[in-house]
Design a protein around this motif. Structure first.
Motif, PDB file in Angstrom:
ATOM      1  N   SER A  96     -18.670 -24.091  25.992  1.00 50.75           N
ATOM      2  CA  SER A  96     -19.166 -22.618  25.675  1.00 50.75           C
ATOM      3  C   SER A  96     -18.821 -22.331  27.224  1.00 50.75           C
ATOM      4  O   SER A  96     -18.555 -21.137  27.853  1.00 50.75           O
ATOM      5  N   GLU A  97     -18.864 -23.491  28.558  1.00 52.01           N
ATOM      6  CA  GLU A  97     -18.406 -23.159  30.275  1.00 52.01           C
ATOM      7  C   GLU A  97     -17.089 -22.880  29.947  1.00 52.01           C
ATOM      8  O   GLU A  97     -16.063 -22.301  30.753  1.00 52.01           O
ATOM      9  N   ALA A  99     -15.160 -20.662  28.434  1.00 47.96           N
ATOM     10  CA  ALA A  99     -15.234 -18.887  28.434  1.00 47.96           C
ATOM     11  C   ALA A  99     -14.758 -18.323  29.624  1.00 47.96           C
ATOM     12  O   ALA A  99     -14.554 -17.368  29.965  1.00 47.96           O
ATOM     13  N   GLU A 100     -15.541 -18.788  30.873  1.00 45.24           N
ATOM     14  CA  GLU A 100     -15.024 -18.494  32.324  1.00 45.24           C
ATOM     15  C   GLU A 100     -14.033 -18.749  32.704  1.00 45.24           C
ATOM     16  O   GLU A 100     -13.882 -18.420  34.004  1.00 45.24           O
ATOM     17  N   TYR A 101     -13.184 -19.687  32.582  1.00 48.36           N
ATOM     18  CA  TYR A 101     -12.193 -20.349  33.301  1.00 48.36           C
ATOM     19  C   TYR A 101     -10.733 -20.638  32.671  1.00 48.36           C
ATOM     20  O   TYR A 101     -11.393 -21.188  31.022  1.00 48.36           O
ATOM     21  N   ASP A 112      -6.413 -14.740  27.352  1.00 45.33           N
ATOM     22  CA  ASP A 112      -7.107 -13.556  27.893  1.00 45.33           C
ATOM     23  C   ASP A 112      -5.196 -12.481  28.241  1.00 45.33           C
ATOM     24  O   ASP A 112      -5.276 -10.980  28.039  1.00 45.33           O
ATOM     25  N   TYR A 120     -12.388 -19.400  22.531  1.00 45.28           N
ATOM     26  CA  TYR A 120     -12.387 -20.610  23.770  1.00 45.28           C
ATOM     27  C   TYR A 120     -13.220 -21.645  23.244  1.00 45.28           C
ATOM     28  O   TYR A 120     -12.938 -22.475  23.694  1.00 45.28           O
ATOM     29  N   ASN A 311     -11.634 -19.540  38.126  1.00 46.13           N
ATOM     30  CA  ASN A 311     -12.113 -18.913  36.736  1.00 46.13           C
ATOM     31  C   ASN A 311     -11.851 -17.354  36.840  1.00 46.13           C
ATOM     32  O   ASN A 311     -11.392 -16.516  37.330  1.00 46.13           O
ATOM     33  N   LYS A 312     -12.478 -16.336  35.993  1.00 47.72           N
ATOM     34  CA  LYS A 312     -11.792 -15.120  35.486  1.00 47.72           C
ATOM     35  C   LYS A 312     -12.101 -14.391  36.469  1.00 47.72           C
ATOM     36  O   LYS A 312     -11.859 -12.990  36.261  1.00 47.72           O
ATOM     37  N   SER A 313     -13.020 -14.926  37.555  1.00 48.35           N
ATOM     38  CA  SER A 313     -13.201 -13.704  38.337  1.00 48.35           C
ATOM     39  C   SER A 313     -12.124 -14.142  39.490  1.00 48.35           C
ATOM     40  O   SER A 313     -12.296 -13.309  40.757  1.00 48.35           O
TER      41      SER A 313
END
Length: 368
Positions: A96-97, A99-101, A112, A120, A311-313
């Motif tokens: 689950s985590e 998905a953000e990196y 992506d 993911y 990460n995606k940010s």
């Protein structure tokens, strides 16, 4: 997404994701009349399934194949053969985590960037579980090749720094040893190395060798569909493979021509080669010798030790990947390399049947 189909005469189309309901394959163009049951395929899938030893992921999957179409009264019908394997041991929460990196060494960032979206959960289509469909399809090809007197045998040549000793080669040991090495002493050394890598929260790569015996001279096309090019494409399409070589491979760059050339001679009335530096292929066409291919496999990218990524940010972060992963994928990839080679050989052999007009004339004259 395109690019899930391979083959010219026998087309293989794989489908499914690692954490979906099932994975499978459709085989189009396979000849009618070959006896086939699920056990013929299952014995190949059992060679790649997880949870069989300490050299693999602890994820438990029976990977039981179901033939959905293309077989009637125990024989192939000539229509598309559809096969599936249901996923039964997914733990999507482990991912689950993610998905953000973007995981180092994985296809996350590429997916992506290309699609603006990715599955993911274990990598989706880029997961090693995609190879289930390849193995199921290649098992059909290997059975038909066997009926023509052609054998395809792959095994682990090396794991990390541990390499087999050919003087201790034991074909029966391939199925018995958890590393799929034909040398039991090397197998034990490799298992010790794997155990150390696991303790270090790290992983290993290795080399898979495949030897194909009985292919007659003349198989393969001389330009874009060279036998070695088709084999290389098939094997390089396996996710963990980073290099493929035929025969002496990269070593030939340091040879003199007098060293590299394989001399021809007559033995018992047959044309043979005195050496096999070419690995059984000259000018893209089989020369009647054993075809020897090696696939170089990278270390498993999912490791538990701390790694740097973003990460995606766009922030720099440190991660520790969770989940159940192989400390080395080489032993389970052996059968994938073997079956992909079997498909490539059979596909080109079917093309070769129409290379001479006399073959076509003879076939239809004899089947009036």
């Amino acid at each position: 997404m395109s690019g899930s189909i391979i083959g010219k005469n026998i087309q293989i189309s794989t489908w499914g994701e690692s954490h979906g309901k099932a994975l499978g394959v459709v085989v189009d163009g396979f000849p009618a009349g070959m006896e086939l049951c699920e056990e013929d395929i299952q014995k190949f899938l059992d060679r790649r399934k997880p949870g069989t030893s300490s050299a693999t992921t602890p994820r438990k999957e029976d990977d039981l194949v179901e033939i959905m179409s293309g077989v009637f009264e125990g024989k192939t019908t000539g229509t598309p053969i559809s096969m599936l394997v249901r996923n039964t041991s997914q733990k999507s929460s482990d991912y689950s985590e993610i998905a953000e990196y973007y995981r180092p060494g994985h296809a996350d960032y590429g997916f992506d960037t290309k699609y603006g979206f990715r599955d993911y959960r274990g990598g989706g289509r880029s997961s090693g579980r995609e190879t289930i469909g390849r193995v199921a399809a290649g098992a059909l090809c290997e059975k038909l090749l066997g009926q023509m007197g052609i054998s395809v045998c792959a095994y682990t040549k090396a794991i990390g720094s541990v390499e087999i000793d050919y003087s201790k080669f034991d074909k029966d040991a391939i199925a018995q040893n958890p590393t799929a090495m034909p040398d039991s002493e090397a197998d034990q050394k490799a298992m010790d190395l794997i155990s150390q890598a696991r303790s270090d929260q790290d992983s290993l790569g290795g080399v898979i060798e495949c030897c194909i015996k009985g292919v007659p001279a003349g198989v393969g096309e001389p330009v874009f569909d060279k036998l070695d090019a088709i084999l290389a494409r098939s094997v390089m399409s396996i996710g963990a493979v980073k290099a493929v070589e035929i025969g002496d491979g990269t070593r030939v760059s340091s040879y003199y021509g007098s060293d590299n050339n394989d001399a021809f001679s007559i033995s018992k009335g047959n044309i043979v080669k005195e050496t096999n530096h070419s690995g059984g292929i000259l000018g893209g066409i089989s020369d009647g010798s054993d075809i020897v291919l090696r696939a170089y496999v990278k270390p498993t990218p999912s490791i538990a030790r701390t790694q740097h990524t973003i990460n995606k940010s766009g922030n720099n972060i440190e991660i520790n990947i969770k989940g159940r992963h192989d400390p080395v994928v080489v032993p389970r990839a052996v059968v994938v390399v073997e079956t992909m080679c079997a498909h490539a050989i059979l596909d080109l052999m079917i093309s070769n049947m129409s290379a001479k007009s006399e073959n076509i004339i003879s076939f239809y004259r004899n089947n009036k």
